[in-house]
Design an enzyme around this catalytic site. Structure first.
Site, PDB file in Angstrom:
ATOM      1  N   GLY A  16      43.481  51.132  41.861  1.00 45.63           N
ATOM      2  CA  GLY A  16      42.918  50.531  43.068  1.00 45.63           C
ATOM      3  C   GLY A  16      43.953  50.475  44.169  1.00 45.63           C
ATOM      4  O   GLY A  16      45.152  50.560  43.920  1.00 45.63           O
ATOM      5  N   GLY A  21      48.820  46.778  49.251  1.00 42.91           N
ATOM      6  CA  GLY A  21      49.415  47.181  47.982  1.00 42.91           C
ATOM      7  C   GLY A  21      48.512  48.023  47.125  1.00 42.91           C
ATOM      8  O   GLY A  21      47.419  48.427  47.522  1.00 42.91           O
ATOM      9  N   VAL A  23      47.048  48.655  42.975  1.00 42.52           N
ATOM     10  CA  VAL A  23      46.801  48.078  41.653  1.00 42.52           C
ATOM     11  C   VAL A  23      46.963  49.176  40.614  1.00 42.52           C
ATOM     12  O   VAL A  23      46.392  50.264  40.747  1.00 42.52           O
ATOM     13  CB  VAL A  23      45.396  47.452  41.561  1.00 42.52           C
ATOM     14  CG1 VAL A  23      45.188  46.829  40.176  1.00 42.52           C
ATOM     15  CG2 VAL A  23      45.204  46.399  42.641  1.00 42.52           C
ATOM     16  N   ASP A 134      35.636  33.548  49.619  1.00 47.10           N
ATOM     17  CA  ASP A 134      35.286  34.962  49.816  1.00 47.10           C
ATOM     18  C   ASP A 134      34.492  35.474  48.619  1.00 47.10           C
ATOM     19  O   ASP A 134      34.814  36.518  48.047  1.00 47.10           O
ATOM     20  CB  ASP A 134      36.540  35.803  50.045  1.00 47.10           C
ATOM     21  CG  ASP A 134      36.217  37.196  50.625  1.00 47.10           C
ATOM     22  OD1 ASP A 134      35.093  37.368  51.163  1.00 47.10           O
ATOM     23  OD2 ASP A 134      37.078  38.093  50.542  1.00 47.10           O
TER      24      ASP A 134
END
Length: 270
Positions: A16, A21, A23, A134
């Site tokens: 990801g 950043g 993953v 969220d």
């Protein structure tokens, strides 16, 4: 990669990518267990005080609310001069957004199987004084055993009962009207967002929509909840009653997470 991270984990392929950043999948050297590591480039956030604080809060709040079976678990945090690495539970199955995109409409029983663990996770967070802020299908993950896991606490905030929160956070389709209006709000914004998810699962369309973020926000502010016969003709009255109570513009009358869990539809599936 951090030397400490590399001592404890074998980092493999990218799974990801986000704004700050990447993953990666990783495996514990000690146990062999599969994990995910979110590696955040600190240079990309150093000039954004808000995002920098959110990312640091994320690790702390995940540790605080961890331990619930429907919240993504955090295992380790490593930091060096360049990166912040957060090692979390690996959830390799499709997230809820992917499942909604593939299926479009869920039966009430299938929707119920998603809503119960989601609301239990939200109730758990609220009981500890944490609002997620969220809630959306992209942040609802599933592990390889098909267990639901609430993820991404980057926008989460601690609250005290009776003390409001502020700040516009969230995602257009799912954000509560009081947030859009710029008013102070409480943890029930999470209940609103979960209600939008339930509506989408049952109808295949969002309850408030538009062709742009501005139009969506205008629809959310109006909060004119409808149940078109063409898509809700076979949906039970209990399910629609729950939606009215979750997607209630009047926050004082909107259900809390615990009240949602006690609603008849959540107990019987409609």
């Amino acid at each position: 990669m951090s030397e400490a991270l590399n001592r404890e984990y074998i980092v493999s392929e990218e799974i990801g990518r986000g704004k700050y950043g990447v993953v990666y999948r990783c495996h514990s050297v000690a146990t062999g267990h599969c994990r995910a590591v979110k590696s955040i480039n600190k240079k990309l956030i150093e000039n954004d005080a808000v995002d920098s604080q959110c990312l640091r809060n994320e690790a702390k709040l995940m540790q605080f609310v961890g331990g619930h079976r429907n919240v993504v678990q955090i295992f380790d945090v490593y930091e060096d001069d360049e990166f912040l690495h957060i090692v979390v539970e690996y959830c390799g199955a499709q997230d809820l957004y992917q499942r909604i995109t593939a299926r479009q409409v869920f039966s009430e029983s299938d929707a119920l199987r998603k809503m119960v663990p989601l609301m239990e996770a939200i109730s758990h967070c609220h009981s500890l004084g944490v609002a997620h802020r969220d809630i959306k299908p992209d942040n609802i993950l599933f592990n390889n055993y098909n267990e639901l896991k609430l993820a991404d606490f980057g926008s989460a905030e601690c609250f005290h009962t009776g003390e409001p929160m502020s700040g516009i956070v969230g995602t257009p389709y799912y954000v509560a009207p009081e947030v859009v209006a710029g008013r102070d709000y409480n943890e029930k914004v999470d209940v609103w967002s979960a209600g939008v998810i339930l509506y989408i699962m049952l109808a295949g369309i969002p309850p408030f929509y538009g062709d742009s973020a501005e139009e969506i926000f205008e629809a959310v502010l109006r909060a004119n909840l409808r149940f078109p016969r063409s898509v809700f003709g076979s949906v039970s009255s209990e399910a629609k009653d729950l939606l009215r109570r979750m997607l209630c513009k009047d926050v004082s009358r909107r259900f809390s997470a615990d009240q949602v869990l006690r609603h008849p539809w959540m107990r019987t599936g409609g």
